[in-house]
Design a protein around this motif. Sequence first.
Motif, short mmCIF file in Angstrom:
data_model
loop_
_atom_site.label_atom_id
_atom_site.label_comp_id
_atom_site.label_asym_id
_atom_site.label_seq_id
_atom_site.Cartn_x
_atom_site.Cartn_y
_atom_site.Cartn_z
N ALA A 52 56.83 -68.28 35.87
CA ALA A 52 56.41 -68.93 37.11
C ALA A 52 57.11 -70.27 37.33
CB ALA A 52 54.89 -69.14 37.10
N LYS A 54 56.72 -72.89 35.35
CA LYS A 54 55.89 -73.97 34.81
C LYS A 54 56.34 -74.29 33.38
CE LYS A 54 51.17 -75.22 33.73
NZ LYS A 54 49.85 -74.74 33.40
N ALA A 109 61.60 -63.53 36.17
CA ALA A 109 60.33 -63.26 36.86
C ALA A 109 60.36 -61.89 37.54
CB ALA A 109 60.03 -64.36 37.87
N GLU A 113 57.99 -58.59 36.40
CA GLU A 113 57.11 -57.90 37.35
C GLU A 113 57.47 -56.42 37.46
OE1 GLU A 113 55.93 -58.07 42.06
OE2 GLU A 113 56.62 -59.91 41.09
#
Length: 177
Positions: A52, A54, A109, A113
């Motif tokens: 994400a 972060k 990412a 997914e």
Amino acid sequence: MKKRNYLLFVLIAILAAGIGMYTSHKQTQTVAQTPEARAVANLFAQTMPDVAGKPQALSQWKGKPLIINFWATWCAPCVEEMPELAALQAEVAPVQIIGIGVDSQENIAQFAEKFHIYYPLYVAGTGATDLLRQFGNQAGGLPFTALVGLDGNLKKVYLGRLNFDELRRDLASLKNM
């Protein structure tokens, strides 16, 4: 009285010598740290973005047995082993699998997914090359996996696509490593 002062002096001298020897021993231990121990310590000193974006301190994994998988979305053997690694995570708990991607955050990412990779993935980008070398992978080949024991010591490394039977055997003997 002189005998008492002499005994006190000897006691203080012995105590000072003991403290000096202890300090010298601790400094020697730090200097004599193996390259493998330095690699693990350096990994735990890193902060990397997750899928994400972060920032995450990798020190959160200290004290846990780990399978650290270095990979990239453009690496065919990496992509082949990722679904099996994802399935292995449920099987090997409390051992934690973490992936360190040599790619962009966006690519990682999207890959996570698409392929349902739910163990922690971090983005090292090209900075992963230095980490790979510290773990003994001088060529920087991928995939590259490191097995770290509960004690924080590097137990084994695997260059290339994982042989999951071998990894399972190593995990079973991890208690003895």
